[in-house]
Design an enzyme around this catalytic site. Sequence first.
Site, mmCIF file in Angstrom:
data_model
loop_
_atom_site.group_PDB
_atom_site.id
_atom_site.type_symbol
_atom_site.label_atom_id
_atom_site.label_comp_id
_atom_site.label_asym_id
_atom_site.label_seq_id
_atom_site.Cartn_x
_atom_site.Cartn_y
_atom_site.Cartn_z
ATOM 1 N N GLU A 168 0.812 -1.200 0.000
ATOM 2 C CA GLU A 168 0.000 0.000 0.000
ATOM 3 C C GLU A 168 0.857 1.267 0.000
ATOM 4 O O GLU A 168 0.523 2.238 -0.661
ATOM 5 C CB GLU A 168 -0.923 -0.002 1.219
ATOM 6 C CG GLU A 168 -2.073 0.957 1.050
ATOM 7 C CD GLU A 168 -2.971 1.030 2.279
ATOM 8 O OE1 GLU A 168 -2.819 0.185 3.176
ATOM 9 O OE2 GLU A 168 -3.811 1.936 2.326
ATOM 10 N N ASP A 169 1.958 1.245 0.725
ATOM 11 C CA ASP A 169 2.682 2.497 0.963
ATOM 12 C C ASP A 169 4.016 2.638 0.234
ATOM 13 O O ASP A 169 4.613 3.707 0.268
ATOM 14 C CB ASP A 169 2.954 2.657 2.473
ATOM 15 C CG ASP A 169 1.666 2.782 3.263
ATOM 16 O OD1 ASP A 169 0.652 3.161 2.643
ATOM 17 O OD2 ASP A 169 1.677 2.504 4.460
#
Length: 754
Positions: free
Chosen positions: A108-109
């Site tokens: 996600e990051d």
Amino acid sequence: MTFYPTKSTNFVCLIVNDMDSATIKQEKQEILRQYRHLIEVWTTRKETKDLWDVRRAFRMAADAHKDDRRKSGEPYIYHPLAVATIAAGEMGLGRTSIIAALLHDTVEDTEITLEDVENMFGKKVARIIDGLTKIDKISEKNSTAQSATLKKIILTLSDDVRVILVKLADRLHNMRTLEFMPREKQLRIASETLFIYAPLAYRLGFFAMKSELEELSFKYSQPDIYEEIKNKMDQVKQEREQYLHHFMQPIKQTLQKQSIQFELVINVKTTYSVWKKMQRTELPFEQIYNTFSLDVIIDTSVENESLQCWAVYAAIAKIYKPNNKKLRDWMSTPKANGYEAIHTTVMGQNGRWVDVHIRSRRMQEIAQKGYAAYLKYKKNPQEEGTLDVWLNKTRELLLMDDDEEAIHFIDVFKQNLFAEEIYVFTPKGDLYTLPYGATVLDFAYAIHSDLGNHAIGANLNRRLVSIDHQLRSGDQVEIITSRIQEPTEEWFKNVVTARAKTGIKNAIKNKRKAYTDRGKEKLKEIFKQLNIDYHSQNIHKLVVASHLTSLIDFYYFIATDKITPQDIKEILKPEEKSSWFRNLHLPFIYKTNKTPKEENKTIPSNKEKPLKINELDYVVSKCCNPIPGDDVLALQIPGEPTQVHRTDCNKAIQLMSVYGRNIVKDKWKQAEGITYLAILKIDAKDKIGLVNQVTDLISLKHHLNMSSINIESKEGLAHMEIKLYVEDTNTLKKLISDLRKIKEVIKVSRVNRT
Ligand code: MN
């Protein structure tokens, strides 16, 4: 100087060169120290290959997050390391979960993709991380309904339970570091934790984690009350320790004499559970003595454990008199989440009741590490344990459910999560766990939907009872069926479990489906007679006007003449006056000014999906009885009338955590001529004629209608509770101020609940 762009806004990007090299060196050492600690607390299979894989995952995560920082300013990698350490140490999980925990935020990051993870660690790890990423995205961004989050969580749970386990570890660490978040985020995360994650932790048997999650949620959502109770608990700490020292002495001596290997552990209740107890009992802190319990943990073999536990119970019961009503044997009948122990309450010195829990080391481990320990001790993997049964039930239910019913399902499911459980047996002695309030019909559906569909009653402990009979723990129930029996709408009133509700709904739906063709034929004929075009827009108008949610129901009502040609004419040719339309409105919905025409505009003409009831319709909640003028919030659930709650209503606070963004804080415009229920409590000095004086004031002077009045007179004081109907807060305020003018009246207050 390099700048690494990141995909997320969850953390700030610091430029590495700006930090002095000493700090960087220190941080690197700290990261390595945390990594070594992770390897230390990891107790499951740890072969060279496993160690090697975890090391690679750590390297990959550390590298991917190397320029990221948490809100606290710390290097971001501290977080995945902490999550992995919780998973390994506090939950007893192994290799796959540790790797997933280390990498859980990378997709996600950071620049790492799911394919990267799959190439390095295989499909299993990639799927767990995919699940975790999805859960995050849903709870962060999706605005439609937070309750859908829970459904997704459960769905992934049935796919691979490790998704939920790592998510719990992630949430626990986020709660432990919540102080760095902005206030509004703290509130959202805290309420989500309290209503979704703490119950899940409990269901999976992580008691320590459940308590900590609740405690932290409480601390951030109600900081003042938390501080107050915490201070009070600190004050009584010394006294408590002295008391327990005396209490434990004779137990220690006796058990040592019997050469039992044991450990005594003092459990201090969390401030949250003390607060819950204060609310439940309506007692002040000072009157709640049991702010602790004593755990006796016995080291013994699995074969001897139940014998030894009862021996310890007998020994303690000889020293302190036990309260027989409070003996709970969770050993022969474990809780649904696998928890086992003997619970008793005994009379200690100075007449104080002390809770004592007796269990073996194995049971202790299950109580702390839940699911993982449960798997470890499972004797025969083939045999279904209660936890598996629960997981299977959940999965089954989710597969049966339509999407549009997710919200309703979550409601019911949550009730089941919170409710106390009862244990009911089949004639053969098979055990079923049901929520408190479950009926004969719930039990029948728990066994098999066919049994539920044909149930007409039950033989309960040699007594005949009806299908709506409420069961109690320990009941032995034999379901009596009849081939000609079939479920009706009425049955919904008789059940509490989601499983039974789904079963009844499916049976009714199937029956009605058989009428679809007949209904269609008939409708075509009616349209022809009335000279109306047979197309979907006209059909939708009819479905909306009759407040139905599905075409199956609609055709069923057409086929069975519950909707007549006359009705259809009045809806589709409204120039001829209609009285029927008004009657079809549900009785508890207050009608608004919207005309049927306006309603029709909101109908999508091309999609055949269930239609909403007019969004301006609303119901006044019974839990807090708001009246116009109160601070209210409106809750909109698709397909249901808007609910209006007072902003300080407990139920509303709970609903906010589920429906988050469906809340509208709005001024409540007053509709004329509608009155609302309000409850007043009056304390007064009792004298003859007081009641008349009060009722005269209400009905003669203020012209208000009362629905009930309750009076209790004790030692010269009268306590009255009056239910009456008012239009708004102003009317109520005037009345209260007049009531206060009566000489004998001491106190007048408004009550929130019915
Ligand atoms: Mn995380």
